[in-house]
Design a protein around this motif. Structure first.
Motif, short mmCIF file in Angstrom:
data_model
loop_
_atom_site.label_atom_id
_atom_site.label_comp_id
_atom_site.label_asym_id
_atom_site.label_seq_id
_atom_site.Cartn_x
_atom_site.Cartn_y
_atom_site.Cartn_z
N THR A 94 0.79 5.59 -7.59
CA THR A 94 -0.45 5.44 -8.34
C THR A 94 -0.77 6.62 -9.26
O THR A 94 -1.32 6.44 -10.34
CB THR A 94 -1.63 5.20 -7.37
OG1 THR A 94 -2.79 4.86 -8.11
CG2 THR A 94 -1.92 6.43 -6.52
N GLU A 134 0.82 -1.21 0.00
CA GLU A 134 0.00 0.00 0.00
C GLU A 134 0.86 1.26 0.00
O GLU A 134 0.50 2.26 -0.63
CB GLU A 134 -0.93 -0.01 1.21
CG GLU A 134 -1.95 1.11 1.22
CD GLU A 134 -2.91 1.01 2.39
OE1 GLU A 134 -3.49 2.05 2.75
OE2 GLU A 134 -3.07 -0.09 2.93
N TYR A 154 3.81 1.66 -1.40
CA TYR A 154 4.30 1.87 -2.77
C TYR A 154 3.18 2.36 -3.68
O TYR A 154 3.38 3.29 -4.49
CB TYR A 154 4.87 0.56 -3.33
CG TYR A 154 6.25 0.22 -2.82
CD1 TYR A 154 7.39 0.64 -3.50
CD2 TYR A 154 6.42 -0.54 -1.67
CE1 TYR A 154 8.66 0.32 -3.04
CE2 TYR A 154 7.69 -0.86 -1.19
CZ TYR A 154 8.80 -0.42 -1.88
OH TYR A 154 10.06 -0.74 -1.42
N VAL A 155 2.03 1.74 -3.57
CA VAL A 155 0.89 2.12 -4.42
C VAL A 155 0.52 3.58 -4.16
O VAL A 155 0.26 4.35 -5.08
CB VAL A 155 -0.32 1.20 -4.16
CG1 VAL A 155 -1.55 1.73 -4.89
CG2 VAL A 155 -0.01 -0.22 -4.62
N LYS A 215 0.32 5.16 -13.36
CA LYS A 215 -0.96 4.48 -13.35
C LYS A 215 -0.95 3.18 -14.16
O LYS A 215 -1.72 2.26 -13.90
CB LYS A 215 -2.06 5.40 -13.89
CG LYS A 215 -2.35 6.59 -13.00
CD LYS A 215 -3.46 7.46 -13.58
CE LYS A 215 -3.74 8.67 -12.67
NZ LYS A 215 -4.81 9.53 -13.21
N THR A 258 -2.40 -5.67 -10.23
CA THR A 258 -2.10 -6.72 -9.26
C THR A 258 -3.36 -7.18 -8.55
O THR A 258 -4.36 -6.49 -8.52
CB THR A 258 -1.11 -6.21 -8.19
OG1 THR A 258 -1.70 -5.09 -7.53
CG2 THR A 258 0.20 -5.81 -8.81
N PHE A 281 -0.13 -0.71 -12.33
CA PHE A 281 -0.87 -1.42 -11.28
C PHE A 281 -1.91 -2.36 -11.86
O PHE A 281 -3.02 -1.98 -12.20
CB PHE A 281 -1.51 -0.42 -10.32
CG PHE A 281 -0.48 0.38 -9.60
CD1 PHE A 281 0.25 -0.19 -8.57
CD2 PHE A 281 -0.22 1.69 -9.96
CE1 PHE A 281 1.23 0.54 -7.91
CE2 PHE A 281 0.76 2.43 -9.30
CZ PHE A 281 1.48 1.85 -8.27
#
Length: 283
Positions: free
Chosen positions: A274, A267, A269-270, A278, A283, A281
């Motif tokens: 993000t 979370e 890293y995201v 964009k 996953t 991601f």
């Protein structure tokens, strides 16, 4: 694909200096004088928390003698009953009681002394000084105050039949800071900073395997409700495991690299990537 924080020991000779695979991504290191101050003050704090070796040694020895005496006592009771009360087990009974009491008393003394050391003004002064040095390091490496802390998985390996084989019990996970600076994902500890251009990041892949790691660095216990969803387990020799984990992938001048991400850090890293990456991601 090479892991940024992996160390390849294939064909390495004893005494030969080894480096992590991603050393070329290091963009900044703290100066030697500041590094020396940090190590010196860290050692001072460790010494404050270290009690006389003699006490710890006596505690360990007395504990083992109590255990051995207890086993021998039980064996005598089983084999020589009822005569054991008069001869065979008496010395072991006294030995067991004496060393068990010694172990308990030393445990209490060591625990109280440790707590007293932590609460002392001297320890507080040393800790404050270390915090001041850490702040200077963060300033030199340009680490933001709100930078997230994540586990970075370091390990040594050898290549056998085109695959990595660990040369250690598990991955050595250390706390690093992650943040965005000048269109780069920066990963930094208190010694150096790695910078990865965002345009080089190609994706995040899920690895549906168990990963063994040596330390638990979070404030809450590994079995806390906060981490229950990650199904982290700990075996009888203290190695942690979780499944799955992730790998951040990037490409630099034709070479492919990856950085392992623990599921409980995904979370972080995201949250950083993000908006600017964009496309990665899935996953």
């Amino acid at each position: 694909m090479k892991n940024i924080f992996g160390i390849d020991l294939t064909d390495k000779k004893d005494g030969e200096t080894v480096f992590i695979n991603g050393r070329n991504f290091v963009t900044e290191e703290i100066d030697d004088s500041l590094a020396g101050e940090y190590e010196s003050e860290l050692n001072n704090i460790k010494k404050s928390l270290t009690l006389p070796k003699s006490r710890s040694t006596i505690k360990t020895i007395s504990g083992w003698i109590a255990v051995i005496s207890g086993f021998i006592l039980c064996w005598n009771i089983e084999v020589f009953y009822p005569e054991y009360l008069l001869n065979k087990a008496l010395i072991w009974e006294l030995c067991f009681i004496f060393f068990l009491l010694l172990w308990i008393i030393l445990s209490i003394i060591i625990s109280k002394r440790m707590k007293a050391n932590i609460k002392s003004m001297e320890f507080k002064e040393k800790n404050d000084k270390l915090d001041e040095i850490v702040d200077r390091i963060k300033e030199q490496l340009d680490i933001p105050e709100d930078a997230a802390e994540v586990d970075v998985m370091r390990y040594t390996y050898e290549m056998k039949k085109d695959r990595e084989v660990l040369t250690c019990l598990g991955y050595r996970n250390s706390l690093y800071y992650i943040f965005i600076k000048e269109n780069c994902l920066c990963i930094s500890n208190l010694k150096c900073k790695f910078s990865f251009p965002l345009i080089q990041i190609t994706g995040i892949r899920k690895i549906n395997k168990q990963i063994p790691f040596l330390y638990w660095n979070k404030l809450e216990p590994y079995n806390d409700r906060k981490y229950k969803q990650y199904k982290i387990i700990r075996n009888n020799i203290g190695i942690y495991y979780c499944k799955p984990y992730y790998a951040l992938q990037l490409k630099d001048i034709g070479k492919e690299y990856e950085i392992f991400i623990m599921p409980y850090d995904l979370e972080a890293y995201v949250g950083l990537l993000t908006e600017m990456c964009k496309h990665i991601f899935d996953t």
